[in-house]
Design an enzyme around this catalytic site. Sequence first.
Site: not given
Ligand code: ACO
Length: 350
Positions: A114, A277, A307
Amino acid sequence: MPKSKIAGLGYYLPEKIVTNDDLSQVMDTSDEWIQERTGIKERRYAEKHKETTSSMGVKAAEMAIANAGITNEDVDFIIFATLSPDYYFPGSGVLLQRQMNMQGIGALDIRNQCSGFVYGLSIADQFVKTGMYKNVLLVGSEFHSMGLDYSTRGRNVTVIFGDGAGAAIIQPSDGDEAILSTHLHADGTNAEVLSYINPGSHGGAHDPEGQEKYEYPDQEFGGAFITQKMWENEDLYPHMEGPTVFKFAVKKFPEVIMEALQSNGYTIDDLGMLIPHQANLRISQFVQRILGLSDDQVFSNIQKYGNTTAASIPIAFAEAVEQGKIKKGDLVCLAAFGSGFTWASALIRW
Ligand code: ACO
């Protein structure tokens, strides 16, 4: 000290739009979940077997070259940033060069995910400032859709990423326009938190602790990069611990933005536009809140494109300029955070 500037920007987005509803046809997810957590409504997917990472880069490069008012013959160095290259090797830089008939000039591939575009901008800036090159072509391009896990197992990663390319021409500047400074950082402590480890010489299973676990010995001497066991374990996809990435991103983005402003004697109030980004809309909104930036000071297009890693900043930058949101003389900050972790910023007088 001589200065450099961005003389032209370009971008390319594949035609195919993939909505959140489209993804929910193949995995257990929903438009509501994706929009609420990431802000993404749709993304673009390149046409398999027709487009490649380098061919998308060519289209963005052609636009940047035209916008800079130069021709292919004027380009004297290529920098190509991607984490989804055409081949394992050689890099996409020479493939773009071949398609653009620029044989002979140097082509450098960088792998900073990124942060790739900002790292590349810093390299270009140094080359131009020292007088080594006069027209550096910097490209960020990603073909993520080729390597994602479309089963429910991969949903936390797959819904976030899209394909596209962006490019810039970096030239010497004799006016006010300038790349004022660039700031590059990395910390490999959490390297595997956001990673795509196979195929690789590590030859092992994904291990979040970063411990050496050679679980896939195939042959007595050496081994294959891809083994049968990896296929069986489906250990050939990107891995992301989302909450950990979020935690670091919302700390490092503000730090590196403030570093860029302060090292030039500016404050948040001087900032015309922040081009972060496009990692996740929630991350950008968090950063905006922490820094007290207004809506007019932060550009977001992740809603439309997802992204696009190394391509996200140049696509966003080019769109912001195209839409008249950045005007001549504005102070623009580019800021990136991503896998590695690596993070970086650049302060630009447009
Ligand atoms: N659809 C439905 N449910 C989902 C999905 C999906 N696409 N993805 C994950 N889940 C579920 C998981 O299985 C989990 O279920 P569970 O509680 O039954 O186990 C639940 O949702 C929560 O999962 P987490 O991974 O803890 O989800 P979180 O609430 O943290 O959200 C996310 C995930 C959006 C990726 C968040 O962690 C985030 O914003 N992280 C930042 C990372 C990011 O944005 N990266 C981008 C790329 S990296 C970069 O460019 C820097």
